[in-house]
Design an enzyme around this catalytic site. Structure first.
Site, PDB file in Angstrom:
ATOM      1  N   ASP A 176       2.569 -23.597   1.777  1.00  0.00           N
ATOM      2  CA  ASP A 176       3.915 -23.711   2.363  1.00  0.00           C
ATOM      3  C   ASP A 176       4.777 -24.612   1.482  1.00  0.00           C
ATOM      4  O   ASP A 176       4.393 -25.741   1.169  1.00  0.00           O
ATOM      5  CB  ASP A 176       3.830 -24.270   3.791  1.00  0.00           C
ATOM      6  CG  ASP A 176       5.103 -24.014   4.586  1.00  0.00           C
ATOM      7  OD1 ASP A 176       6.202 -24.301   4.075  1.00  0.00           O
ATOM      8  OD2 ASP A 176       5.000 -23.519   5.720  1.00  0.00           O
ATOM      9  N   SER A 235      10.126 -21.241   7.597  1.00  0.00           N
ATOM     10  CA  SER A 235       8.739 -20.778   7.583  1.00  0.00           C
ATOM     11  C   SER A 235       8.464 -19.723   8.647  1.00  0.00           C
ATOM     12  O   SER A 235       7.477 -18.988   8.544  1.00  0.00           O
ATOM     13  CB  SER A 235       7.777 -21.954   7.748  1.00  0.00           C
ATOM     14  OG  SER A 235       7.835 -22.768   6.601  1.00  0.00           O
ATOM     15  N   THR A 241       3.801 -20.838  10.329  1.00  0.00           N
ATOM     16  CA  THR A 241       3.089 -19.934   9.411  1.00  0.00           C
ATOM     17  C   THR A 241       1.901 -19.234  10.081  1.00  0.00           C
ATOM     18  O   THR A 241       1.847 -18.004  10.086  1.00  0.00           O
ATOM     19  CB  THR A 241       2.668 -20.681   8.128  1.00  0.00           C
ATOM     20  OG1 THR A 241       3.792 -21.419   7.637  1.00  0.00           O
ATOM     21  CG2 THR A 241       2.162 -19.720   7.068  1.00  0.00           C
ATOM     22  N   ASP A 274       4.747 -28.456   1.927  1.00  0.00           N
ATOM     23  CA  ASP A 274       6.121 -28.391   2.440  1.00  0.00           C
ATOM     24  C   ASP A 274       6.592 -29.735   3.001  1.00  0.00           C
ATOM     25  O   ASP A 274       7.695 -30.195   2.700  1.00  0.00           O
ATOM     26  CB  ASP A 274       6.174 -27.317   3.527  1.00  0.00           C
ATOM     27  CG  ASP A 274       7.525 -27.240   4.223  1.00  0.00           C
ATOM     28  OD1 ASP A 274       8.501 -26.869   3.557  1.00  0.00           O
ATOM     29  OD2 ASP A 274       7.586 -27.553   5.435  1.00  0.00           O
ATOM     30  N   HIS A 281       9.633 -31.985   1.720  1.00  0.00           N
ATOM     31  CA  HIS A 281      10.782 -32.383   2.552  1.00  0.00           C
ATOM     32  C   HIS A 281      11.075 -33.878   2.365  1.00  0.00           C
ATOM     33  O   HIS A 281      12.222 -34.291   2.402  1.00  0.00           O
ATOM     34  CB  HIS A 281      10.510 -32.112   4.031  1.00  0.00           C
ATOM     35  CG  HIS A 281      10.785 -30.710   4.466  1.00  0.00           C
ATOM     36  ND1 HIS A 281      12.059 -30.203   4.588  1.00  0.00           N
ATOM     37  CD2 HIS A 281       9.946 -29.694   4.798  1.00  0.00           C
ATOM     38  CE1 HIS A 281      11.988 -28.936   4.989  1.00  0.00           C
ATOM     39  NE2 HIS A 281      10.722 -28.602   5.117  1.00  0.00           N
ATOM     40  N   HIS A 327       8.190 -20.064   0.750  1.00  0.00           N
ATOM     41  CA  HIS A 327       9.453 -20.500   0.140  1.00  0.00           C
ATOM     42  C   HIS A 327       9.158 -21.746  -0.666  1.00  0.00           C
ATOM     43  O   HIS A 327       8.070 -22.329  -0.550  1.00  0.00           O
ATOM     44  CB  HIS A 327      10.505 -20.822   1.212  1.00  0.00           C
ATOM     45  CG  HIS A 327      10.001 -21.804   2.216  1.00  0.00           C
ATOM     46  ND1 HIS A 327       9.880 -23.146   1.943  1.00  0.00           N
ATOM     47  CD2 HIS A 327       9.502 -21.640   3.474  1.00  0.00           C
ATOM     48  CE1 HIS A 327       9.363 -23.760   2.987  1.00  0.00           C
ATOM     49  NE2 HIS A 327       9.111 -22.873   3.930  1.00  0.00           N
ATOM     50  N   HIS A 346      14.626 -26.581   2.220  1.00  0.00           N
ATOM     51  CA  HIS A 346      14.060 -25.507   1.404  1.00  0.00           C
ATOM     52  C   HIS A 346      15.087 -25.064   0.360  1.00  0.00           C
ATOM     53  O   HIS A 346      16.283 -25.250   0.547  1.00  0.00           O
ATOM     54  CB  HIS A 346      13.701 -24.303   2.288  1.00  0.00           C
ATOM     55  CG  HIS A 346      12.722 -24.626   3.361  1.00  0.00           C
ATOM     56  ND1 HIS A 346      12.421 -23.766   4.388  1.00  0.00           N
ATOM     57  CD2 HIS A 346      11.962 -25.731   3.580  1.00  0.00           C
ATOM     58  CE1 HIS A 346      11.529 -24.319   5.181  1.00  0.00           C
ATOM     59  NE2 HIS A 346      11.235 -25.513   4.727  1.00  0.00           N
TER      60      HIS A 346
HETATM   61 MG    MG Z   1       3.753 -23.570   7.370  1.00  0.00          MG
HETATM   62 ZN    ZN Z   2       9.713 -26.716   5.473  1.00  0.00          ZN
END
Ligand code: MG
Ligand code: ZN
Length: 365
Positions: free
Chosen positions: A45, A86, A139, A258, A262, A301, A327
Site C-alpha cells: 500500500d 485505497s 485493501t 502507506d 503519509h 497507489h 497520495h
Molecule cells: Mg491498505
Molecule cells: Zn493512504
C-alpha cells in the site's frame, strides 16, 4: 582420411545438435506458456518506485523482489478522482472495476462486484488474506466485502461471514467481538469450522482447515513492534492453502508503507518496505519450489509523492523529499514471477489484473 571423415562427422553432429538446440530455444515460449495453479498477489500500500528503491538502497542495493522476471506499471486513477484512495484502488485490483474513492467492492452505481478471491473460491480454489492492518481495512476489504464506505468496519467484518474464505490473518479483533449489534462473529466463525488464532504462535500451529487470525484488537502495530508477523503469517497461510490440489489465491498486503509515507517518515518507510520484501521472499521461495505459482507484486497507489535525492548503499542514510502528506497520482510498479508472469509487463490499468488472473487460473464465472 579416416580422421578427416571423423572430424566432418563430428562437425555434422555438432551442427545438428546446434540446430536442435536453436529449435528448442526458439519454440520454448510455446512450451513455457503453462498456466499457474496458484496466485499470490502482494500489494504494497502506497508503494511507489521511490519506496521500493529506499528499501533497496538501505538493504545494500538488493531486494527479494528483484527475483521477479517481468515488470511494468499500473495506472491507479479511480472513477471520480485522478488520485485514488485505497478503497477504490483495492476495488480496482480485486474486482476489476474503477469505482469512486472510499467505496469497497462496488461499482460507481453502488452495485456489488465479485472479487477475484470470491471467484476463485466459487471455483473451489482455496483463498486467503494476510495483512499488516485490521482485516476490515480498505485493501483487504476490497477482496471480501461490498460496502458503500470503507469506514464501515463492523459491516465489513460481517461480510467475512458471508464468504467461504479459508484463511484470513491480520488485526481488527474488536470489529468481530466488540460490536454495536452485540453479535460475536468469532463464535459464528467457530460454528463455520474456523480455527481462531489470537497470536502468531497460534497461527503457526494450524496446518490444515479454516483459520481466522485476529492478532490485534484494532490495527497492527508498525515495525519493529509487529516483528515477523507478516512474513510468518504469509508462510503459514501458503502452507495451509497449498493443501488444496486444485490451487489457491492468496492476497497479502504490506499495509503500512502507506502510513509511514503519509507521515513522510523515510526511516519508517524503509522498515515497512523491508518487512514487505521479506514477505515477498516467502512467496517467491514457495513459487520457485512449486513451479505452478504465479507471484504478482504491485501497489494500489503511491503515497507521499516521494523522491530520493541522495543515499548510501547498505545504510539508512537516505535523503528523501516528499511533495504531499497524501497520495499521489503517479503509476506504480508491477513485478511478476512464475507461469503467466509475461502478462504483467508494460503499462496496464489497475482494473486489468482481475481478468488476467481469471484467465490464467481458468476460472468459470
Ligand atoms: Mg491498505
Ligand atoms: Zn493512504
Amino acid at each position: 582420411m579416416i580422421i578427416t571423415n571423423y572430424i566432418i562427422q563430428m562437425k555434422n553432429s555438432i551442427f545438428i545438435t546446434s540446430v536442435c538446440l536453436l529449435f528448442c530455444l526458439t519454440f520454448q515460449p510455446l512450451s513455457a506458456q503453462k498456466n499457474p495453479k496458484n496466485v499470490i498477489f502482494l500489494i504494497g500500500d502506497g508503494m511507489g518506485i521511490a519506496q521500493v528503491y529506499a528499501g533497496m538502497v538501505a538493504n545494500g542495493n538488493h531486494l527479494e523482489l528483484e527475483r521477479c522476471t517481468y515488470s511494468g506499471f499500473s495506472k491507479t486513477y479511480s472513477s471520480n478522482k485522478f488520485t485514488t484512495d485505497s478503497g477504490a484502488g483495492g476495488t480496482a485490483l480485486a474486482c476489476g472495476v474503477k469505482t469512486k474513492n472510499g467505496m469497497i467492492g462496488m461499482n460507481p452505481d453502488s452495485v456489488a462486484v465479485q472479487s477475484i478471491l470470491e471467484l476463485a473460491s466459487k471455483n473451489n480454489l482455496s483463498t486467503g488474506i494476510v495483512v499488516a492492518c485490521a482485516v476490515t481495512h480498505a485493501t483487504p476489504a476490497s477482496y471480501i466485502a461490498h460496502q458503500i464506505n470503507r469506514d464501515m468496519y463492523e459491516e465489513i467484518a460481517t461480510d467475512y461471514l458471508k464468504t467461504n474464505i479459508d484463511v484470513f490473518i491480520g488485526g481488527g479483533r474488536k470489529y468481530f467481538e466488540d460490536r454495536t449489534d452485540n453479535r460475536n462473529l468469532t463464535n459464528e466463525l467457530k460454528a463455520k469450522n474456523y480455527q481462531i488464532a489470537y497470536t502468531l504462535k497460534d497461527v503457526k500451529a494450524v496446518k490444515i482447515g479454516k483459520l481466522a487470525g485476529l492478532l490485534y484488537d484494532d490495527q497492527n502495530p508498525g515495525i519493529p513492534e509487529r516483528g515477523t508477523m507478516l512474513p510468518d503469517a504469509t508462510e503459514a497461510s501458503i502452507n495451509i492453502l497449498s493443501n488444496n490440489k486444485k490451487g489457491f489465491f492468496l492476497m497479502v498486503e504490506g499495509s503500512q508503507i502507506d502510513w509511514a509515507a503519509h507521515d513522510n517518515n523515510t526511516q519508517q518507510i524503509i522498515k515497512e518496505m523491508l518487512d514487505f520484501d521479506q514477505t515477498i521472499g516467502k512467496a517467491l521461495d514457495f513459487a520457485k519450489k512449486d513451479g505452478n505459482t504465479l507471484v504478482i507484486i504491485t501497489a494500489d497507489h503511491e503515497t507521499g509523492g516521494m523522491t530520493i535525492l541522495d543515499g548510501k548503499f547498505g545504510s539508512d542514510m537516505l535523503k528523501a523529499a516528499f511533495t504531499t502528506k497524501s497520495h499521489s497520482g503517479v503509476p506504480v510498479p508491477v513485478f511478476a514471477y512464475g507461469p503467466g508472469a509475461e502478462n504483467f509487463s508494460g503499462f496496464m490499468e489497475n482494473i486489468s489484473f482481475k481478468g488476467k488472473i481469471e484467465k490464467l487460473l481458468k476460472l468459470k464465472k
